[in-house]
Design an enzyme around this catalytic site. Structure first.
Site, PDB file in Angstrom:
ATOM      1  N   GLY A  91       0.806  -1.273   0.084  1.00 64.16           N
ATOM      2  CA  GLY A  91       0.082   0.089  -0.126  1.00 64.16           C
ATOM      3  C   GLY A  91       0.946   1.129   0.038  1.00 64.16           C
ATOM      4  N   THR A 125      11.925  -8.006  13.136  1.00 64.84           N
ATOM      5  CA  THR A 125      12.031  -6.664  12.486  1.00 64.84           C
ATOM      6  C   THR A 125      13.119  -6.900  11.672  1.00 64.84           C
ATOM      7  OG1 THR A 125      13.878  -6.588  14.148  1.00 64.84           O
ATOM      8  CG2 THR A 125      11.916  -5.356  14.687  1.00 64.84           C
ATOM      9  N   GLN A 181      15.055  -4.784   8.531  1.00 66.75           N
ATOM     10  CA  GLN A 181      16.615  -4.270   8.712  1.00 66.75           C
ATOM     11  C   GLN A 181      17.319  -4.707   7.333  1.00 66.75           C
ATOM     12  OE1 GLN A 181      18.704  -6.231  12.336  1.00 66.75           O
ATOM     13  NE2 GLN A 181      16.859  -6.375  13.184  1.00 66.75           N
ATOM     14  N   GLY A 193     -14.675  -2.948 -20.336  1.00 67.08           N
ATOM     15  CA  GLY A 193     -13.884  -4.365 -20.460  1.00 67.08           C
ATOM     16  C   GLY A 193     -13.474  -4.526 -21.962  1.00 67.08           C
ATOM     17  N   CYS A 210     -19.057   2.303 -20.392  1.00 64.50           N
ATOM     18  CA  CYS A 210     -18.122   2.256 -21.461  1.00 64.50           C
ATOM     19  C   CYS A 210     -18.879   0.782 -22.280  1.00 64.50           C
ATOM     20  CB  CYS A 210     -16.768   1.985 -21.116  1.00 64.50           C
ATOM     21  SG  CYS A 210     -15.593   2.427 -22.512  1.00 64.50           S
ATOM     22  N   HIS A 233     -15.973   6.931 -18.817  1.00 63.66           N
ATOM     23  CA  HIS A 233     -15.676   6.240 -17.541  1.00 63.66           C
ATOM     24  C   HIS A 233     -15.811   7.500 -16.547  1.00 63.66           C
ATOM     25  CE1 HIS A 233     -13.989   2.716 -19.041  1.00 63.66           C
ATOM     26  NE2 HIS A 233     -13.597   3.342 -19.957  1.00 63.66           N
ATOM     27  N   GLU A 255     -16.208   6.960 -13.168  1.00 63.83           N
ATOM     28  CA  GLU A 255     -15.327   6.471 -12.342  1.00 63.83           C
ATOM     29  C   GLU A 255     -14.036   7.256 -12.207  1.00 63.83           C
ATOM     30  OE1 GLU A 255     -15.919   4.657 -14.867  1.00 63.83           O
ATOM     31  OE2 GLU A 255     -14.360   3.013 -15.305  1.00 63.83           O
TER      32      GLU A 255
END
Ligand code: GLN
Length: 533
Positions: free
Chosen positions: A15, A188, A192, A354, A381, A507, A509
């Site tokens: 992320g 850790t 490291q 798609g 689309c 689109h 979105e």
């Protein structure tokens, strides 16, 4: 100008993009102007030619650039305006260097990764920083430390730090601190070692962002600080978000990330104003009602393939104080087993974009179900092309109607290739891309939800509504409610006497934000709520 580079260690999928974007949110909320840049070490010139299985969604910018999906996070989490200059790939860098070489620009010298490739990387970083007018450039480097492909970028950053002065650059390393059940403790060592890899190249991280499923206790923080040579207050814990990715800026804030970043870079700013952001997050976490919406697609099993669509649904739903239960339906399976089995009882049906013919018949089935059962429908689309095919076949009686993309021999090519696309053989960056204006028909649902007569939306397609069928379809109740200004290209269709059936060739979105949900998604969710009532 201050520069923040975000690198990743140990594993991918930590992320980093979300972290970079969340830091952008925090800095903007402190009154700073930020610009975000994604450096991608792969050799593809852009992700436009990559399969969703490889790469998730291709995010399209206003200028038509096909970019990494992290740019979607950047646009949703900040106000920064992105262009193709905000996503640099190794492919682009090499393309430029090789073109320079062919032109003779290097005057007979041997062309090398250092300095020629690294110079080109630095030039692109500097140019973006300078042209943006921002206070801070946040640049995320794709991949993981130790990848061969990433080395030129890390080397370029090492040189860059020297050139612009160490007080103007910080490096944030996002890493994994795993919990080993058998040992009963957090480990850790991977961190490291990945920091050691960075230091080998000459980069010392200033901040560690530790992705972990278990809180870091003081001892672990101390260990990370000591071995990685980072002050303890710069060891930042980043657990998984509990409900929504939009919590991420708030979580990083509570760990003091923005304070330490500002201190290291000598940025004097007030505390961040996070009231609006917090309100939005709370609305997502505590919705007053819930609604079930089906997404019928081909890449349903991939979390990232429809990322912007899922985010847009979240924004729109939150604005209605509503939570969404997504029903993800594999179009191919639906095609085999029938729409009723999967869609009965949902409050709305969405068919995303798609390419290729797999799952097409299932999507057509889904559109039929939505039309006949009067369930709200949003087609995006390919989703508009599907709705057109369904209407042509089942309402206009055009048997075998199809898009020439899926059936080149169809007797009724209601969707066909654009004239200007016919002779295009190159695959990369060759579609109808980026923003184009759409005029909206009066009294249409589209006009009503947008509240204005003209809009601009982002496109990425090759095929188009065939105007030869317009009259017949309109006679049977199809409404063409959005077209290009010259009236030649269909941008939005609706269906008469249906509570809410809207499909668009573009689109939407890619233009939805938490504080500015997209009108089509908002309208769709409102219709779904009404349908459920
Ligand atoms: N395959 C269709 C076209 O090229 C739709 C593309 C899309 O949904 N982005 O026109």
């Amino acid at each position: 100008m201050k520069y923040i580079f975000v690198t990743g260690g140990v594993v991918s999928s930590l992320g980093k993009g979300l972290t970079a974007a969340s830091l952008g949110t925090l800095l903007e909320c402190r009154g700073l102007r930020v610009v975000l840049l994604k450096l991608d070490p792969y050799l593809n010139v852009d992700p436009g030619t990559m399969s969703p299985f490889q790469h998730g969604e291709v995010y399209v910018l206003a200028d038509g650039a096909e970019t990494d999906l992290d740019l979607g996070h950047y646009e949703r989490f900040t106000n920064c305006v992105l262009t193709r200059a905000n996503n640099v790939t190794s492919g682009q860098v090499y393309e430029t260097v090789l073109a320079n070489e062919r032109r003779g620009d290097y005057l007979g010298r041997t062309v090398q990764v250092i300095p020629h490739v690294t110079d080109e990387i630095k030039r692109r970083i500097r140019e973006l920083g300078e042209s943006s007018g921002a206070d801070v450039l946040i640049s995320e480097i794709g991949g993981t430390t130790g990848d061969i492909e990433g080395l030129p970028f890390l080397e370029a950053i090492r040189q860059f730090q020297l050139e612009v002065g160490p007080s103007n650059v910080i490096i944030i390393h996002v890493t994994l601190v795993p919990f080993l059940k058998a040992a009963g403790e957090l480990k850790t060592k991977p961190t490291q070692q990945s920091v050691a890899r960075l230091r080998e190249i000459g980069l010392q991280p200033h901040v560690l962002i530790c992705r972990t499923e278990t809180p870091l206790d003081h001892e672990v923080r101390q260990k990370l600080s000591l071995y990685c040579n980072v002050p303890i207050e710069a060891v930042i814990e980043a657990g998984d978000v509990e409900h929504t990715i939009y919590e991420s800026p708030l979580n990083l804030r509570s760990e003091g990330l923005d304070d330490i970043v500002c201190r290291l870079l000598g940025l004097n700013t007030p505390e961040p104003h996070l009231a609006d952001w917090t309100k939005f997050v709370n609305r997502i976490i505590h919705p007053k009602k819930r609604v079930r919406i089906a997404v019928v697609g081909k890449y349903i099993e991939l979390q990232d393939a429809y990322k912007s669509i899922y985010e847009s649904i979240t924004h729109a739903a939150a604005s209605h104080d509503c939570g969404v239960d997504l029903v993800l339906v594999d179009a191919e399976v639906l095609g085999e087993e029938g729409a009723e089995k999967y869609l009965q009882g949902v409050a709305g049906v969405l068919v995303p974009g798609g390419f290729g013919d797999r799952g097409i018949e299932g999507k057509v089935e889904a559109a039929r179900y939505a039309r006949e059962s009067r369930t709200p429908f949003l087609g995006l689309c390919l989703g508009m092309q599907i709705a057109t095919i369904e209407f042509a076949r089942n309402v206009c009686g055009l048997e075998g109607a199809n898009s020439t993309e899926f059936d080149p021999e169809t007797p009724h090519p209601v969707i066909y290739i654009l004239e200007e696309q016919k002779d295009v053989t190159q695959k990369g960056a060759s579609m109808r891309l980026g923003v184009w204006p759409t005029l909206l028909g009066k009294n249409s649902v589209a006009h009503q939800v947008y509240g204005r007569p003209e809009v601009t939306e982002r496109h990425r397609h090759r095929y188009e509504f065939n105007m030869g069928y317009r009259e017949l379809m309109e006679q049977r109740g199809l409404i063409i409610s959005g077209t290009s200004p010259d009236g030649q290209l269909v941008e939005i269709i609706e269906i008469q006497n249906h509570p809410w059936f809207v499909a668009c060739q573009f689109h939407p979105e890619f233009q939805s934000k938490p504080n500015a949900p997209h009108p089509l998604f908002r309208g769709f969710i409102a219709a779904c709520l009404a349908h459920e009532d």
